[in-house]
Scaffold this motif. Structure first.
Motif, PDB file in Angstrom:
ATOM      1  N   VAL A   1       0.836  -1.205   0.000  1.00 37.68           N
ATOM      2  CA  VAL A   1       0.000   0.000   0.000  1.00 37.68           C
ATOM      3  C   VAL A   1       0.868   1.251   0.000  1.00 37.68           C
ATOM      4  O   VAL A   1       0.588   2.229  -0.716  1.00 37.68           O
ATOM      5  N   ASN A   2       1.936   1.231   0.774  1.00 36.44           N
ATOM      6  CA  ASN A   2       2.824   2.397   0.837  1.00 36.44           C
ATOM      7  C   ASN A   2       3.643   2.595  -0.435  1.00 36.44           C
ATOM      8  O   ASN A   2       4.277   3.636  -0.609  1.00 36.44           O
ATOM      9  N   GLN A   3       3.604   1.605  -1.315  1.00 37.99           N
ATOM     10  CA  GLN A   3       4.232   1.747  -2.636  1.00 37.99           C
ATOM     11  C   GLN A   3       3.198   2.077  -3.714  1.00 37.99           C
ATOM     12  O   GLN A   3       3.530   2.154  -4.894  1.00 37.99           O
ATOM     13  N   GLY A   4       1.937   2.249  -3.283  1.00 40.34           N
ATOM     14  CA  GLY A   4       0.880   2.554  -4.240  1.00 40.34           C
ATOM     15  C   GLY A   4       0.369   1.344  -4.986  1.00 40.34           C
ATOM     16  O   GLY A   4      -0.248   1.476  -6.054  1.00 40.34           O
ATOM     17  N   LYS A   5       0.605   0.163  -4.432  1.00 44.20           N
ATOM     18  CA  LYS A   5       0.188  -1.080  -5.086  1.00 44.20           C
ATOM     19  C   LYS A   5      -0.881  -1.783  -4.263  1.00 44.20           C
ATOM     20  O   LYS A   5      -0.834  -1.774  -3.032  1.00 44.20           O
TER      21      LYS A   5
END
Length: 432
Positions: A47-51
């Motif tokens: 989530v913190n990588q935008g995935k």
């Protein structure tokens, strides 16, 4: 330039599973800074990588990436920290039943303990996990009060709004299904309703209490379980009369007040085979609710009995089950009827194989079965095929490759009976 994020309210979503992450992404794209919390570090990292770590959920990838780029969605494994930053806390942590079908609150209890350690005065806590009537107030609201030393209804507010969505169409359902909302008091209800109007924009159904909202979600699932059990009872009876239950249901349901569900080889998933126990263990232990559970869980044994009636002993027979998933076109094995079928077949000394295009071979093996490719040469050695979950891939199966197959049991009444019987293979459906 003014950073618009500073003027947006903060919300925490506790539990970033399929539904929780979708909620978080929707909220983060509708005017909220969202802090997601999950104990799975891999989920947090993604989530913190935008995935999105959740696959096969249409549009979720785009929403997570968009919120990440807008810096309105982040994740942490420290639930108390996410809660401390937020005015609104949405809880969507699973509650299961154990192998004896007793309610297992372990994960939710841990999450609520962490929420209580981070909650601040004036916060609103909304539970979306399906719960027994009374749990939001008496188990979890009181626990937050006890640990935080904040007064329930004065220092913090409490609401319940059950998730009502369907896998593979969650975002669509959030927009289209009315949101049932119940509050501890008028202020809690007002705050929760205001939140959902902005965060989702769907129609709201405000009910008079937390318990009414809780009851409504469990009742939905019990209704479906009882309806399917009735359909299965009809199917068994139709078989004794030489009547097609599918034809009967089509005719019956042309009357607008008839809504008979489809019969099948069993009921699986996170909802229907689980939530009736939220009533059963709270006093509704007689009548249609427990009877329906027994009927639907008994369909696996009934199906195996049908096979034995046509084939005889299953010892050393090669049996292929189509579908590890509990239903078609999803990747989810929770309470799948395939697990019950495997148990029955293994007891009868059959050789059990499973095919599911949504699962890798290693994933199938974790459930105790050998994975079998439909393109492999061993399909010619299969004696019996049982369709459990009708994935769209199964609509084009070439049964000519099953040269040794003696019987196809169509547990969902979806396969081409004429084509199968033309090849000299016996066909059995449920109520057909």
């Amino acid at each position: 330039m003014i950073d618009q994020r500073t003027s947006q309210p903060n919300a925490a979503v506790v539990g970033l599973g399929k539904i929780g992450l979708t909620l978080a992404a929707v909220f983060a794209n509708n005017g909220y800074n969202v802090f997601g919390a999950d104990i799975n570090e891999d989920v947090v990292t993604a989530v913190n990588q935008g995935k999105s770590p959740i696959k096969n959920e249409p549009k979720l990838d785009q929403l997570v990436l968009q919120a990440h780029q807008n810096q309105t969605l982040s994740a942490t494994s420290l639930t108390a920290d996410a809660v401390a930053k937020s005015e609104i806390i949405i809880v969507i942590v699973p509650v299961f039943v154990d192998i004896q079908n007793n309610i297992d609150y372990q994960w939710m209890d841990q999450a609520v303990e962490a929420i209580a350690k981070g909650i601040k005065q004036g916060s609103l806590v909304i539970f979306e996990t399906t719960l027994s009537p009374g749990d939001t107030r008496n188990r979890f609201g009181r626990k937050i009060e006890e640990v935080s030393r904040l007064k329930l209804g004065e220092d913090f507010h409490l609401a319940y709004s059950p998730e009502r969505v369907y896998s593979n169409q969650i975002i669509q359902d959030l927009a289209n299904y009315p949101k049932v909302v119940g509050g501890l008091d008028e202020k809690s209800l007002e705050l929760a309703s205001t939140f959902y109007k902005k965060a989702i924009g769907c129609e709201l159904i405000e009910v008079s209490s937390l318990e009414t909202a809780e009851f409504s979600k469990v009742a939905e699932c019990v209704y479906r379980d009882v309806n399917i059990a009735l359909a299965n009872e009809f199917a068994k009876f139709a078989e004794t009369k030489g009547i097609s239950i599918s034809e009967v249901i089509t005719a019956s349901n042309s009357q607008p007040y008839s809504h008979i569900h489809a019969p099948g080889i069993g009921v699986g998933g996170h909802c229907i085979p689980i939530y009736p126990y939220f009533f059963i263990h709270k006093g509704l232990d007689r009548g249609l609710t427990p009877i329906a559970r027994r009927m639907n869980d008994g369909m696996a044994a009934y199906a195996i009995g049908k096979v034995e009636d046509r084939i005889g002993t299953l010892k050393d027979k090669n049996v292929l089950i189509l579908g590890l998933s509990y239903r078609g076109n999803v990747k989810e094995a929770t309470k799948s009827t395939t697990l019950l079928l495997m148990e029955q077949l293994q007891e009868k000394k059959a050789n059990v194989f499973v095919n599911d295009p949504h699962f890798a071979e290693s994933e199938v093996q974790k459930y105790g079965a050998d994975s079998l490719s439909l393109q492999g040469s061993f399909v010619s050695e299969v004696d019996i095929v049982i369709l459990q979950a009708f994935h769209e891939e199964y609509s084009t199966i070439d049964f000519e490759n099953f040269r040794n197959c003696k019987l196809v049991l169509d547990g969902r009444n979806k396969l081409n009976k004429e084509e199968i019987t033309r090849l000299g293979i016996k066909y059995e459906g449920i109520g057909e």
